[in-house]
Design a protein around this motif. Structure first.
Motif, PDB file in Angstrom:
ATOM      1  N   UNK A 174       1.089  -0.927   0.285  1.00 26.59           N
ATOM      2  CA  UNK A 174       0.003  -0.591   0.120  1.00 26.59           C
ATOM      3  C   UNK A 174       0.871   1.019  -0.071  1.00 26.59           C
ATOM      4  N   UNK A 175       0.440   2.392  -0.194  1.00 30.74           N
ATOM      5  CA  UNK A 175       1.346   3.464  -0.060  1.00 30.74           C
ATOM      6  C   UNK A 175       1.733   4.263   0.913  1.00 30.74           C
ATOM      7  N   UNK A 176       0.887   3.658   2.731  1.00 35.98           N
ATOM      8  CA  UNK A 176       1.186   3.692   3.918  1.00 35.98           C
ATOM      9  C   UNK A 176       2.598   3.068   3.903  1.00 35.98           C
ATOM     10  N   UNK A 177       2.645   1.552   3.519  1.00 37.98           N
ATOM     11  CA  UNK A 177       3.933   0.411   3.489  1.00 37.98           C
ATOM     12  C   UNK A 177       4.788   1.239   3.118  1.00 37.98           C
ATOM     13  N   UNK A 178       4.834   1.730   1.225  1.00 34.13           N
ATOM     14  CA  UNK A 178       5.534   2.378   0.291  1.00 34.13           C
ATOM     15  C   UNK A 178       6.651   3.547   0.455  1.00 34.13           C
TER      16      UNK A 178
END
Length: 510
Positions: free
Chosen positions: A116-120
């Motif tokens: 996800x964007x948060x993990x990226x």
């Protein structure tokens, strides 16, 4: 007509979902799982390769290597959604113990398969790809590789690849992509899963040897039974013919199962024809065996010459049990049972289980009535056999209930199929139990020179009852004592002529 229609539909359905070590994909669509789109490519227990045997170019079975091979795996999309370059469509192969290495979460949130964007932002992964980490036991696992669509490209093909299996375990394959624009993509092609001894799945491999031994066991039992049958064929009564039929069906069933697994092992595809015949012979055998036990419990051929008005009910129960068991066994053995939902499996299992329970209740109720009748008529030889038969059935039922509890416990504690190497014991147990009960029945009713004494006849006990009642009538009459004595002594007894003459003379003098 409705039964024929149902059977045809089942066979047609099974022809499209054959389960085997060669997994074919025929236009399967990806299913949304959170932010990911997934197709389950298969799960198999695989034994490790034998040292020094692996050869990526080899496709022959039984050469000592284990692998998962990808052949002609093609992803297709429609022309309508082909005007862009897509993200990766990935294949992920992992051993069940490494399942925690797939997916991740940000800030302790919900676990996600796709980055996800948060993990990226945390630098843990690249957005739009499957999250995975190396296994702590082998850094080369899990195997993750993929392919993407170029603009206006309708097909994307995975490169041919063979993954060597060096550790015994339960392996899973998933095809995953994280691009919402690819939701209409389908997959075609096949994967080949091979064990060191052939294409037979690891959890099923021991069953081939098991059915080989069971075939031998039935041959030995058959030789004993047919020898006794030939020796004392003049003493044979209908019940013994029914037992002969069950033994014959059992021999065919075990042989067919062995050839079924042997063919499966050679080709990697389930031989549907042999499997259907093996299932049918097995279902007929179980149905006939239950009907024989029920009829014997009612005293057929031993206490009573016919079943009378119960014949139609017994036949109806047998036909219903055969149909319910046949459909269940076909779906479990020919089709991919994992494709069925819990409710669908319950719909198939429940009728067969209820009919089995009805058989058991009717059998023991009939046995109780027959035992009381034998005891009342003082048929002691038959009573002894029926008591042994009842004890054997009671032990079989108790053991069955215990094993069902163990089976439920085993399956509830093996959600991820980690104990797949022991799974073959569950179906094997039921075969051993039914064979043991058949051996006991053969021992109790084996053809012999005294076989006809166990068949329906006017036993000594019945003669005794008639003699006893006739004595009572004589004693209550107004006949003189010497006439009563003459009447009682007129029954057939072994006596020499001198004793007979002496009795006559004594009567004259009196």
């Amino acid at each position: 007509m409705s039964v024929l229609s149902v059977t045809c539909c089942v066979l047609l359905f099974l022809s499209f979902i054959v389960e085997g070590s060669v997994h074919e994909y025929r236009g399967e669509r990806f299913v949304a799982k959170g932010t990911a789109f997934v197709v389950h490519g298969g799960s198999e227990g695989i034994y490790s390769s034998r040292p020094g045997y692996f050869n990526e170019s080899s496709a022959l079975p039984a050469n000592g290597d284990s692998y998962i091979r990808f052949e002609k795996i093609v992803f297709r999309r429609t022309e309508e959604f082909s005007n862009f370059t897509s993200g990766l469509v990935q294949a992920i192969v992992f051993e069940v113990e490494d399942r925690e290495t797939i997916g991740g979460s940000a800030y302790g949130g919900q676990r996600a398969i796709c980055c996800t964007a948060d993990l990226a932002k945390l630098g843990a992964c690249k957005q739009g790809v499957v999250i995975h980490r190396p296994s702590t036991k082998d850094s080369s696992w899990p195997h993750v590789f993929g392919v993407s669509f170029n603009a206006y490209e309708l097909d994307a093909t995975l490169p041919l690849r063979s993954i060597k299996v060096t550790k015994t375990g339960m392996y899973n394959l998933y095809f995953i992509h994280c691009d919402p624009n690819l939701k209409d993509v389908v997959i075609e092609g096949k994967t080949i899963w091979k064990n060191p001894t052939g294409y037979l799945p690891g959890r099923m491999a021991p069953l081939m040897n098991f059915y080989g031994f069971m075939s031998l066991a039935f041959v030995i039992l058959g030789l004993f039974w047919f020898y006794q049958y030939a020796r004392f064929w003049k003493e044979v009564f209908p019940l013994l013919n029914c037992i002969t039929l069950v033994i014959t069906l059992g021999m065919f069933e075990m042989a067919l199962w062995y050839f079924d697994y042997a063919e499966f092992n050679e080709t990697g595809l389930r031989p549907v024809g042999i499997t259907v015949w093996a299932v049918t012979f097995g279902t007929v055998k179980r149905t006939v065996a239950r009907l024989i036990i029920l009829m014997v419990s009612m005293g057929y051929g031993v206490v009573r010459p016919t079943l009378g008005g119960l014949t139609s009910k017994v036949i109806m129960l047998g036909v219903t049990f055969f149909l319910a068991s046949e459909v269940l066994e076909l779906v479990e053995n020919v089709g991919a049972v994992s494709d069925l939902s819990g409710k669908a499996r319950l719909f198939l299992v429940l009728p067969a289980a209820l009919l089995d329970a009805f058989f058991i209740i009717w059998i023991f109720k009939s046995l109780s009535a027959t035992l009381n009748k034998l005891q009342a008529k003082r048929m002691m030889v038959k009573l002894d056999i029926y008591r042994k038969f009842t004890n054997a059935l009671a032990v079989a039922v108790i053991v069955s209930v215990g094993w069902i509890c163990y089976e439920l416990y085993f399956k509830s504690n093996d959600v991820y199929n980690e104990h797949w190497q022991n799974a073959w014991v569950i179906p094997a147990f039921w075969q051993v139990l039914s064979f043991s009960l058949l051996c006991i029945i053969c021992a109790l009713w084996a053809p012999s020179q005294n076989s006809m004494r166990y068949a329906y006849s006017d036993d000594v006990g019945e003669e005794f009852d008639r003699d006893e009642s006739s004595l009572t009538l004589v004693k209550t009459s107004a006949m003189p004592w010497k006439d009563v004595r003459s009447a009682t002594e007129s029954r057939p007894v072994q006596a020499n002529d001198n004793e007979s003459n002496g009795d006559v003379e004594e009567d004259k003098t009196a």
